[in-house]
Design an enzyme around this catalytic site. Sequence first.
Site, mmCIF file in Angstrom:
data_model
loop_
_atom_site.group_PDB
_atom_site.id
_atom_site.type_symbol
_atom_site.label_atom_id
_atom_site.label_comp_id
_atom_site.label_asym_id
_atom_site.label_seq_id
_atom_site.Cartn_x
_atom_site.Cartn_y
_atom_site.Cartn_z
ATOM 1 N N GLU B 46 0.831 -1.203 0.000
ATOM 2 C CA GLU B 46 0.000 0.000 0.000
ATOM 3 C C GLU B 46 0.873 1.263 0.000
ATOM 4 O OE1 GLU B 46 -2.216 0.362 3.631
ATOM 5 O OE2 GLU B 46 -3.727 1.698 2.769
ATOM 6 N N LYS B 118 -9.733 2.029 -2.329
ATOM 7 C CA LYS B 118 -9.973 1.487 -0.990
ATOM 8 C C LYS B 118 -11.319 1.980 -0.448
ATOM 9 C CE LYS B 118 -7.455 1.344 3.476
ATOM 10 N NZ LYS B 118 -6.129 1.683 4.090
ATOM 11 N N CYS B 155 -5.590 -3.017 2.531
ATOM 12 C CA CYS B 155 -5.378 -2.916 3.976
ATOM 13 C C CYS B 155 -6.651 -3.054 4.828
ATOM 14 C CB CYS B 155 -4.624 -1.625 4.296
ATOM 15 S SG CYS B 155 -3.745 -1.727 5.897
#
Lengths: 296, 296
Positions: B46, B118, B155
């Site tokens: 990330e 995300k 994540c």
Amino acid sequence: MNAMGKFNIGLVQMSVPDDPGASLRKAVEMVEQAAGIGANVICLPELFRTHYFCQREDPSFFDLAEPVQGPSVNALSKLTAKLGVTVIAPIFEKRAPGLYHNTAAVINPDGLAGIYRKTHIPDDPGFYEKYYFTPGDLGFAAFDTPFGRIGVLVCWDQWYPEAARLTALKGASVIFYPTAIGWHPAEKERFGDAQKEAWRTIQRGHAIANGVYVAAVNRAGFEKPEGSAGLEFWGGSFVAGPFGALMKEASAEHDAVIVAQIDPARIEETRRNWPFLRDRRTDIYGGVTEKFLDKP
Amino acid sequence: MNAMGKFNIGLVQMSVPDDPGASLRKAVEMVEQAAGIGANVICLPELFRTHYFCQREDPSFFDLAEPVQGPSVNALSKLTAKLGVTVIAPIFEKRAPGLYHNTAAVINPDGLAGIYRKTHIPDDPGFYEKYYFTPGDLGFAAFDTPFGRIGVLVCWDQWYPEAARLTALKGASVIFYPTAIGWHPAEKERFGDAQKEAWRTIQRGHAIANGVYVAAVNRAGFEKPEGSAGLEFWGGSFVAGPFGALMKEASAEHDAVIVAQIDPARIEETRRNWPFLRDRRTDIYGGVTEKFLDKP
């Protein structure tokens, strides 16, 4: 003890005698044992009254079913009143002629709190459950007991994150999974460890995702109907905390009573530090009601 | 190699230099290294271009952002064309003034295949992401590469079963999780093992629930901005198979390249033996689009 306080859960892992009368007596004894060491909410394994008849498809086995307000719940209601505990009693429910469910009854000291009907029904060699059980039509639920708010799912449900999520969103602090899972003797050596590890891992994952305790309550023992290779139920009942750590685990494949403490303050602390519920993107989860997202 | 064949994935676990130019050069070298040992689809951690700036809220850090068609993707597109690989490049996306995302670009040998933004944005002490990133508005996706169909989440998404499920239902055979997760130095001794274990467990659970491979690609190294206690990124990048078993794992908290094989036949076999997708009760999952089910 109040609804927001700590309480103790009891997991009864047992092999099941051939005779339903003997299995009820054994269950009563083990519930008494669990209550004797402090358990407040005690869970029996899936279909605790009978051998795991789903190893074969045989219409005569429907005779083993009983109504919710039947012999099992009646007998256990007397027991919960006497002991002042809640019992989760998984039964083979006869709802109507030709309509049967795999059901868990939640029995408080003052009587039946409600039932959950297994929603995900497996069907695999040796586990012919689709023949016997109509998929549950009550959805997911949490039940208030004098000790705390609990959820119940049954066996195959344990592989479905949606079931755990929806039960947790109903406010359960602990999700019980009464279970009858075991090895095919021919598969055990090669796949046994991997199967048990996957079973434990996914349920610990549900605890983590939802910040709830998880209690898996399995059957034990080897059951071999005529003409079948049999199933070796792998025991291994366990309790995981709200961040997935194993708190208690039955060490081997035999009868066992496990007691563990449920602490709402630990749920609060876990969810405060890992605030997954805060960030759920409910605006884009609609696709979970589809079987597959292969439309262009 | 065709879309239904085996292919190799490469996980680049790296500490990130202070200088974005140096981090790009390092990423290029490690992608070349992964390709050199057979990786076809290679994932960077990330926000691989920069230090983990979310340890503080500072408006000047928005200067680190770049458009999708910006320096990172342009440089890596040349690399994927040269090497004949696909690269997953997580960037700090500038979409418009005041509108930024935490984005992963999927770059095939012939150019950009698509992006994922995300969707679940954390905000915790030391991880002030809600300040920087608008939650993704593209939903969940799978991307076709010359090697196979893959999914990407980022994540914090890794704690959400819904994200994994929806990505798997789009047909991904492997879900990549580029990540920047680490310990607060003050917490590591007491909570470090439990945190890493929960992180690994829930992602292995997603593999099991969906019968897909999971590849977690973490940052490594210690980053300590002035006035902060810093974060120790815990590495530990891993690949889990479609029944949750660990196939490969970076052994410690430093730079590492992991390569593992994705075998569609193993997904087929796993799902055939554990047919969870068959039995999903999509008729009663609607409640997952609610924050909590506390309505009477």
